[in-house]
Design a protein around this motif. Structure first.
Motif, PDB file in Angstrom:
ATOM      1  N   VAL A 147      -7.645  15.924 -10.599  1.00 20.28           N
ATOM      2  CA  VAL A 147      -6.481  15.718 -11.467  1.00 20.28           C
ATOM      3  C   VAL A 147      -6.300  16.913 -12.395  1.00 20.28           C
ATOM      4  CG1 VAL A 147      -5.576  14.324 -13.354  1.00 20.28           C
ATOM      5  CG2 VAL A 147      -6.563  13.218 -11.381  1.00 20.28           C
ATOM      6  N   VAL A 177      -8.755   7.712  -5.168  1.00 27.53           N
ATOM      7  CA  VAL A 177      -8.302   6.740  -6.156  1.00 27.53           C
ATOM      8  C   VAL A 177      -8.053   5.377  -5.549  1.00 27.53           C
ATOM      9  CG1 VAL A 177      -6.515   6.209  -7.818  1.00 27.53           C
ATOM     10  CG2 VAL A 177      -7.305   8.540  -7.572  1.00 27.53           C
ATOM     11  N   LEU A 178      -7.363   5.358  -4.404  1.00 25.20           N
ATOM     12  CA  LEU A 178      -7.029   4.082  -3.781  1.00 25.20           C
ATOM     13  C   LEU A 178      -8.089   3.757  -2.743  1.00 25.20           C
ATOM     14  CD1 LEU A 178      -3.307   3.662  -2.767  1.00 25.20           C
ATOM     15  CD2 LEU A 178      -4.570   2.470  -4.540  1.00 25.20           C
ATOM     16  N   PRO A 179      -8.986   2.825  -3.047  1.00 29.25           N
ATOM     17  CA  PRO A 179      -9.994   2.499  -2.049  1.00 29.25           C
ATOM     18  C   PRO A 179      -9.326   1.813  -0.868  1.00 29.25           C
ATOM     19  CG  PRO A 179     -10.142   1.033  -3.938  1.00 29.25           C
ATOM     20  CD  PRO A 179      -9.067   2.009  -4.249  1.00 29.25           C
ATOM     21  N   LYS A 180      -9.773   2.151   0.336  1.00 30.87           N
ATOM     22  CA  LYS A 180      -9.247   1.458   1.506  1.00 30.87           C
ATOM     23  C   LYS A 180      -9.841   0.067   1.505  1.00 30.87           C
ATOM     24  CE  LYS A 180      -8.226   4.999   4.828  1.00 30.87           C
ATOM     25  NZ  LYS A 180      -9.073   5.964   5.470  1.00 30.87           N
ATOM     26  N   SER A 239      -2.945  16.095  -2.622  1.00 35.71           N
ATOM     27  CA  SER A 239      -2.744  14.734  -3.102  1.00 35.71           C
ATOM     28  C   SER A 239      -3.260  13.725  -2.090  1.00 35.71           C
ATOM     29  CB  SER A 239      -1.281  14.477  -3.465  1.00 35.71           C
ATOM     30  OG  SER A 239      -0.513  14.260  -2.338  1.00 35.71           O
ATOM     31  N   ARG A 276      -8.552 -15.102  -4.708  1.00 36.15           N
ATOM     32  CA  ARG A 276      -7.503 -14.123  -4.420  1.00 36.15           C
ATOM     33  C   ARG A 276      -6.793 -14.368  -3.090  1.00 36.15           C
ATOM     34  NH1 ARG A 276      -7.467 -10.189  -8.169  1.00 36.15           N
ATOM     35  NH2 ARG A 276      -9.194 -10.495  -9.581  1.00 36.15           N
ATOM     36  N   TYR A 311      -6.647  13.230  -3.211  1.00 35.12           N
ATOM     37  CA  TYR A 311      -6.621  12.459  -4.451  1.00 35.12           C
ATOM     38  C   TYR A 311      -6.475  10.967  -4.156  1.00 35.12           C
ATOM     39  CZ  TYR A 311      -4.477  10.518  -8.681  1.00 35.12           C
ATOM     40  OH  TYR A 311      -4.162   9.731  -9.752  1.00 35.12           O
ATOM     41  N   ILE A 312      -5.493  10.640  -3.301  1.00 33.23           N
ATOM     42  CA  ILE A 312      -5.229   9.241  -2.970  1.00 33.23           C
ATOM     43  C   ILE A 312      -6.476   8.597  -2.357  1.00 33.23           C
ATOM     44  CG2 ILE A 312      -3.836   7.712  -1.548  1.00 33.23           C
ATOM     45  CD1 ILE A 312      -2.143   8.958  -3.621  1.00 33.23           C
ATOM     46  N   ALA A 320     -16.706   9.502 -10.832  1.00 37.93           N
ATOM     47  CA  ALA A 320     -15.598   9.783 -11.741  1.00 37.93           C
ATOM     48  C   ALA A 320     -15.255  11.267 -11.700  1.00 37.93           C
ATOM     49  CB  ALA A 320     -15.962   9.369 -13.161  1.00 37.93           C
ATOM     50  N   LEU A 363       0.702  18.492  -0.994  1.00 38.06           N
ATOM     51  CA  LEU A 363       0.608  17.282  -0.175  1.00 38.06           C
ATOM     52  C   LEU A 363      -0.819  17.102   0.330  1.00 38.06           C
ATOM     53  CD1 LEU A 363       3.810  17.022   2.054  1.00 38.06           C
ATOM     54  CD2 LEU A 363       2.924  15.362   0.429  1.00 38.06           C
ATOM     55  N   ASN A 405      -7.680  -5.794   0.214  1.00 38.66           N
ATOM     56  CA  ASN A 405      -6.886  -6.244  -0.930  1.00 38.66           C
ATOM     57  C   ASN A 405      -5.597  -5.462  -1.116  1.00 38.66           C
ATOM     58  OD1 ASN A 405      -8.601  -8.212  -1.597  1.00 38.66           O
ATOM     59  ND2 ASN A 405      -9.751  -7.018  -3.118  1.00 38.66           N
ATOM     60  N   ASN A 406      -5.498  -4.310  -0.478  1.00 42.45           N
ATOM     61  CA  ASN A 406      -4.328  -3.480  -0.697  1.00 42.45           C
ATOM     62  C   ASN A 406      -3.215  -3.730   0.310  1.00 42.45           C
ATOM     63  OD1 ASN A 406      -4.940  -1.782  -2.965  1.00 42.45           O
ATOM     64  ND2 ASN A 406      -6.683  -1.149  -1.712  1.00 42.45           N
ATOM     65  N   ASP A 407      -3.452  -4.660   1.234  1.00 46.74           N
ATOM     66  CA  ASP A 407      -2.469  -4.945   2.303  1.00 46.74           C
ATOM     67  C   ASP A 407      -2.090  -3.698   3.073  1.00 46.74           C
ATOM     68  OD1 ASP A 407      -0.418  -7.746   1.341  1.00 46.74           O
ATOM     69  OD2 ASP A 407      -2.585  -7.491   1.446  1.00 46.74           O
ATOM     70  N   ARG A 430       0.831  -1.199   0.000  1.00 46.87           N
ATOM     71  CA  ARG A 430       0.000   0.000   0.000  1.00 46.87           C
ATOM     72  C   ARG A 430       0.875   1.263   0.000  1.00 46.87           C
ATOM     73  NH1 ARG A 430      -5.104   1.855   0.446  1.00 46.87           N
ATOM     74  NH2 ARG A 430      -5.341   3.793   1.604  1.00 46.87           N
ATOM     75  N   PHE A 456       2.791  16.220  -8.202  1.00 47.87           N
ATOM     76  CA  PHE A 456       3.647  17.370  -7.941  1.00 47.87           C
ATOM     77  C   PHE A 456       4.176  17.952  -9.236  1.00 47.87           C
ATOM     78  CE2 PHE A 456       3.917  14.683  -4.133  1.00 47.87           C
ATOM     79  CZ  PHE A 456       3.332  15.569  -3.244  1.00 47.87           C
ATOM     80  N   ALA A 481     -17.521   7.594 -18.201  1.00 50.40           N
ATOM     81  CA  ALA A 481     -18.432   7.495 -17.057  1.00 50.40           C
ATOM     82  C   ALA A 481     -19.890   7.396 -17.510  1.00 50.40           C
ATOM     83  CB  ALA A 481     -18.251   8.708 -16.146  1.00 50.40           C
TER      84      ALA A 481
END
Lengths: 279, 332
Positions: free
Chosen positions: B258, B324-327, B317, B29, B320-321, B251, B314, B330-332, A103, A115, B217
């Motif tokens: 972005v 984009v990155l679902p908690k 972003s 998985r 943004y994270i 979307a 920061l 699967n993401n460990d 992650r 950035f 979308a």
């Protein structure tokens, strides 16, 4: 939406305006590129009075276009090639293997693309000078430095897009191959890569377009002998006396490779972007 | 090769069914094992990210605290440490440099709002209308993406020529054909006009991206929802507001963020349009840092501005994270 008459009328108006908006600059480029110089300096004429292909020949001697072309090809092709390999390996690891720090790795890779390049420019320049001072490896002004820089800048997006692509490939395919005695890497190369080809091509085109059009890092990391097309034409365009017809001819010539590539893989790129973004 | 693999798949499935005690068939998985191979595979990417992104980022912060100029540049490792002096010099709101910095931040924000707003509107219009079926739809879709596929500097050079005071197409239409400005030919790339010109160029290049994402979308919106709404007497605008907009919302968040970050960080358009020094009305934050670093050789000042920018981005972003990155597990 439901196609009422109003909808159709509105659609025709909006799409016509948008078409003009996109087409006019393109038309200006192409029509200017076939005008003799005398017709270009002075008030702009929408319909060329005379037609000539001379700008397409003259531009090669006005600026060292062949040299720029060679530099851009070397840098963009290498950056694309290595970026795709690195991205495939990393994306495969993320989508198929469990490891500590996955992650964190995804987070860092994703966040770096947020950035501005300007933040990395000077430090990168300093690091490259330091590497030269210590090891003698020339990264500033050389192809190598440009390639390493460009490939890393397209890496986050490439890894992200390929991870999504790989995740959509049924894992049973590889497991079957591995039961047949193929190793992990064999499964990746013989099973996953052929299936993921559209995604890989889309990523490659994306990386190539990015490297082909880069200006900021090229302006500091290249020198006279490694100057890329983007920088060479930008420098020429900012001179006081520009042969606009020749510059427009050059613009057509440098755009054709990426435009053709883009149109050929457009469907894959759209699907890949959609898969990555809409989820 | 791949055909034979596919053919062998049913057999593999059979074997896992016939020997359930050696393998748990569901969920697939969960069958991953931790292995050093995972690290070998990401190693090249990690090394490149370290060299080109992470170490420069740390070094960039360091630069803000040292006195770095033309003389100390090649031997930067020994440049003297000056503490917060660069920040004091550059970001003091009472000094001219500080005023320019804060004015530039404000201008860049306004620029971002305008460019993203126009790009989104055009992209949405094109996506909605190209989502209906008609002849020539596929052709138009490809055509609208051309400004995005074109090398960015080519599009900008084309516009620079169109905005050209003497030979340009824009003055031909406005001054010669429509007779505006009493025959004076405005300079679009100088003075206060430069800002608007730059917005136009950037929108032209960016809007196809909004179109692309929104089109993707919209494909997930089933048409019978619209049919039902139309039967209930909903107007086109009502259908757009109550169906289309909410459906593309997931979307949309990522798209707007972005595009905003790209526009806020914009460097290429002003660099190609104006060269290394933009007119004051059109100076954005990235070109300002470039001018301070490579124009006036005051790298410490450029560094201090970069650090402030870094802090702002920061936060952005992090948003943004999260989008984009679902908690998830699967993401460990």
């Amino acid at each position: 939406m439901i196609e009422t008459r109003n909808f159709r009328v509105l659609r025709n108006i909006v799409l016509t305006l948008l078409t003009l908006w996109v087409a006019i600059p393109l038309y200006v480029v192409v029509s200017t590129s076939v005008k003799p110089l005398a017709d270009v300096s002075g008030v702009f004429e929408w319909i060329p009075r005379s037609f000539t292909l001379a700008p397409y020949i003259d531009i090669w001697s006005t600026v060292p276009l062949a040299e720029y072309f060679k530099n851009s090809l070397i840098v963009a092709v290498s950056a694309t090639f290595f970026s795709v390999i690195v991205a495939v390996l990393a994306a495969y690891s993320i989508s198929r293997l469990a490891f500590k720090g996955k992650r964190a790795f995804s987070l860092i890779v994703l966040s770096t693309q947020m950035f501005p390049g300007i933040m990395f420019l000077l430090p990168l320049f300093l690091i490259y000078t330091q590497i030269r001072n210590v090891t003698g490896i020339q990264l500033q002004g050389s192809y190598l430095g440009l390639i390493i820089t460009f490939m890393t800048f397209t890496l986050p997006f490439a890894i992200w897009m390929l991870t999504g692509y790989f995740a959509s490939i049924p894992i049973e395919l590889e497991e079957a191959a591995m039961i047949d005695g193929t190793g992990r890497m064999g499964a990746l190369i013989r099973v996953v890569l052929p299936v993921a080809k559209p995604g890989i091509i889309a990523v490659a085109v994306y990386s190539f377009i990015a490297a082909w059009g880069e200006v900021l890092f090229a302006s500091v990391l290249s020198n006279e002998s490694t100057k890329t097309l983007s920088l060479g034409l930008k420098d020429y365009a900012s001179q006081t006396d520009v042969f606009w017809n020749q510059l427009m001819a050059a613009s057509v010539v440098v755009s054709l490779p990426v435009l053709i590539g883009f149109i050929l893989v457009q469907k894959h790129l759209v699907a890949g972007l959609a898969a990555g973004s809409v989820k | 090769m791949s055909r034979s693999v596919i053919d062998s798949t049913p057999a593999a499935t059979d074997s896992s069914v016939s020997a359930p005690e050696t393998r748990i068939p569901l969920p697939p998985r969960r069958r991953r094992r931790r292995s050093p191979l995972a690290y070998w595979l990401i190693l090249p990417a990690v090394l490149l990210e370290l060299l080109v992104h992470l170490i420069p980022m740390v070094l960039g912060v360091w630069i803000a605290f040292i006195s770095l100029n033309q003389l100390t540049l090649t031997n930067w490792v020994n440049a003297p440490f000056v503490g917060l002096q660069n920040f004091m010099n550059g970001l003091d709101p009472n000094s001219s440099i500080g005023q320019a910095f804060f004015a530039t931040i404000g201008r860049t924000l306004l620029y971002t709002v305008l460019v993203v707003g126009f790009s989104w509107t055009l992209g949405m219009a094109a996506a909605v209308f190209l989502n209906s079926k008609f002849r020539g739809r596929a052709l138009l879709r490809t055509f609208f993406l051309v400004p995005y596929a074109l090398p960015a500097y080519v599009g900008t050079i084309a516009w620079a020529f169109m905005f050209n005071n003497r030979d340009g197409a824009i003055n031909q239409v406005l001054v010669d054909t429509m007779g505006l400005f009493d025959g004076d030919r405005p300079f679009w790339l100088l003075g206060d006009n430069a800002f608007g010109a730059m917005v136009i160029v950037n929108v032209w290049q960016l809007w196809p991206f909004a179109f692309l994402m929104l089109m993707a979308a919209l494909q997930n919106v089933p048409n019978d929802v619209y049919e039902a709404a139309a039967l209930d007497g909903a107007s086109l605008w009502q259908q757009f507001r109550t169906i289309t907009l909410p459906m593309v919302q997931p979307a949309n968040g990522v798209l707007l963020l972005v595009m905003s970050l790209w526009t806020f960080n914009q460097f290429n358009v002003p660099f190609v349009l104006f060269g290394a020094t933009s007119p004051e009305s059109a100076t954005l934050i990235s070109p300002l840092i470039y001018q301070n670093s490579f124009g006036s050789w005051n790298f410490g000042l450029g560094g201090a501005m970069s650090v402030l920018l870094l802090l702002v981005l920061l936060v952005a972003s992090a948003f943004y994270i999260r989008m984009v990155l679902p908690k998830g597990k699967n993401n460990d």
